[in-house]
Design an enzyme around this catalytic site. Structure first.
Site, short mmCIF file in Angstrom:
data_model
loop_
_atom_site.label_atom_id
_atom_site.label_comp_id
_atom_site.label_asym_id
_atom_site.label_seq_id
_atom_site.Cartn_x
_atom_site.Cartn_y
_atom_site.Cartn_z
N CYS A 56 0.82 -1.21 0.00
CA CYS A 56 0.00 0.00 0.00
C CYS A 56 0.85 1.26 0.00
CB CYS A 56 -0.95 0.00 1.19
SG CYS A 56 -0.13 -0.03 2.80
N THR A 120 6.83 -4.44 11.24
CA THR A 120 7.34 -5.74 10.79
C THR A 120 6.63 -6.28 9.55
OG1 THR A 120 5.82 -6.88 12.30
CG2 THR A 120 8.02 -6.38 13.13
N GLN A 121 5.48 -5.72 9.21
CA GLN A 121 4.70 -6.25 8.10
C GLN A 121 5.48 -6.21 6.78
OE1 GLN A 121 1.00 -4.21 7.40
NE2 GLN A 121 0.13 -5.88 6.21
N GLN A 125 6.11 -8.93 3.62
CA GLN A 125 5.74 -8.59 2.25
C GLN A 125 6.93 -8.74 1.30
OE1 GLN A 125 4.33 -4.68 3.31
NE2 GLN A 125 2.18 -5.29 3.18
N GLY A 194 -13.06 -6.66 4.73
CA GLY A 194 -11.83 -7.39 4.45
C GLY A 194 -11.49 -8.27 5.64
N GLU A 197 -4.39 -9.13 7.05
CA GLU A 197 -3.57 -8.83 8.23
C GLU A 197 -3.86 -7.43 8.78
OE1 GLU A 197 1.15 -8.72 9.56
OE2 GLU A 197 0.58 -9.34 7.53
#
EC number: 1.2.1.70
Length: 432
Positions: A56, A120-121, A125, A194, A197
């Site tokens: 995003c 941390t995402q 990814q 949605g 995560e």
């Protein structure tokens, strides 16, 4: 081989442009094939390498190629693929060669380039991007090594600094904004659209406020039901959204849809049914789930990922000491990687030298075998073999010395002395 990263992110482009440059997951593999073959060139056996990271907040192309004009080709490809004029896209694009590309990859994976400092995402990814590129056959020695080092650096940074502690996440920022609109989130009905995560993180933060009702709408009913049950809520079909939107005070959306799923007309009807009681809406999707025109409605408070970024940045300033530590670690690891890259540049030359020398050896051995087969003296054959190999192996260096003059010759002489100074002596007359 040249490393190159081309991209746009939340630092260089607004969400309105980022959503146009984003790659849906199912498009990445075919996109990698065209990117490699059409714009980086089929340079066999030195096949170009590529990976696409699309989130995003960023879309980035990581490349390894011998084509020094790859920068312009990559920007042109990005423009043509997404049908965006180059003149509109180029001012927002960064192009990072060699060590800059390495440093950028390390910083991104470590959370230093994220809107949420230390989050941390992005590491997950990036690992997904590498997995997809591997499945597409787009990775090779150079990018494989870059990403493996990248993941190791991210682990080191997160394990030895406090870069990820006390960070204000996007989900927490959404709650803070809601608290500015409503005196008590506990009195509100909350809808999550949605079940990924990001929605899970938001549901965790909003559930902690004890909302009056918590509902999850998702295309996959089973997944939506599981998420709703985790937080004591309930699920509803996504198809019910147009007729039930007016029931909710807070709506948080983050889906993988390539087109908006909430239009201006639907929200206008919801506001009217609510008798103009305010609706707080958060659109965390890129491309956006909610038409931007919705934000112009008087009783709607619509926020995007960029809007939440301002709140997130408020919490980043207090962790600058950890940032300095992380940057120092990254700088050391960048230098280590560039040293590895330098050693890789001589590998083709060494391989060629081995091939040439082996070809000479085999040719001379074949000659010697024929002479021995016809009965020539073995000692004479071995002497001729050794002389021929010696002459042919030193022919290249000798010719090079004879071709150059002046300072170039002096430099080459010094270089040759270095090559042969450790040559073994078969008949040492020194007496030691």
């Amino acid at each position: 081989m040249q490393l190159l990263t081309i991209g746009i992110n939340h630092h260089t482009a607004p969400v309105a442009l980022r959503e146009r440059v984003a790659f849906p997951l199912e498009q990445i593999k075919p996109a990698l094939v065209t990117f490699k073959n059409v714009f980086l060139g089929p340079q066999a056996p030195n096949t170009p390498e590529a990976a696409i990271l699309s989130t995003c907040n960023r879309t980035e192309l990581y490349c390894a190629t011998h084509d020094r004009a790859a920068r312009d080709g990559a920007i042109r490809w990005l423009s043509e693929y997404h049908r965006i004029p180059v003149d509109e896209l180029a001012p927002h694009v960064y192009a990072l060669p060699q060590s800059e590309a390495v440093r950028h990859a390390f910083r991104v994976a470590s959370g230093l380039d994220s809107m949420v400092l230390g989050e941390t995402q992005i590491l997950g990814q990036m690992k997904d991007a590498v997995r997809t590129a591997t499945e597409a056959g787009a990775l090779g020695t150079y990018l494989n090594q870059l990403f493996q080092r990248t993941f190791a650096v991210a682990k080191e940074v997160r394990g030895t600094t406090e870069i990820g502690t006390q960070s204000v996440s996007m989900a927490a920022a959404a709650v803070r904004l809601a608290q500015r609109i409503f005196e008590k989130v506990a009195d509100q009905r909350v809808l999550f659209i949605g079940a990924g995560e990001m929605i899970e993180l938001c549901a965790t933060h909003f559930a902690a406020q004890g909302p009056r009702e918590l509902v999850v709408a998702n295309r996959t009913a089973e997944r939506g039901q599981r998420l709703a049950e985790r937080f004591g809520g309930r699920a509803m079909p996504l198809s019910d959204l147009p007729t039930r939107m007016h029931e909710f005070d807070i709506i948080v959306s983050c889906t993988a849809s390539t087109l908006p799923i909430i239009g201006l007309g639907a929200v206008e009807r919801a506001v009217k049914a609510r008798r103009h009681r305010p609706i707080f809406m958060v659109d965390l999707a890129v491309p956006r789930d909610i038409e931007p025109e919705v934000g112009k409605l008087k009783d709607v408070f619509l926020y995007t990922v960029d809007d939440l970024g301002a709140i997130v940045r408020e919490g980043n300033a207090s962790r600058q000491a950890a940032v300095a530590q992380a940057e120092a670690i990254i700088e050391t690891r960048v230098q280590n990687f560039m040293q590895w890259l330098d050693t890789r540049s001589v590998v083709p030359v060494i391989r060629h030298m081995h091939t040439q020398a082996d070809a000479l050896r085999r040719a001379e051995v074949e000659k010697a075998q024929k002479l021995l087969a016809r009965g020539d003296d073995p000692a004479a054959v071995l002497e001729a073999l050794s002389q021929a190999l010696t002459n042919k192996l030193i022919h290249g260096p000798t010719s090079a010395l004879n071709r150059v003059s002046g300072a170039d010759r002096d430099s080459l002489i010094d270089l040759m002395r270095g090559f042969y100074q450790h040559a073994p002596r078969s008949n040492d007359q020194s007496g030691h």
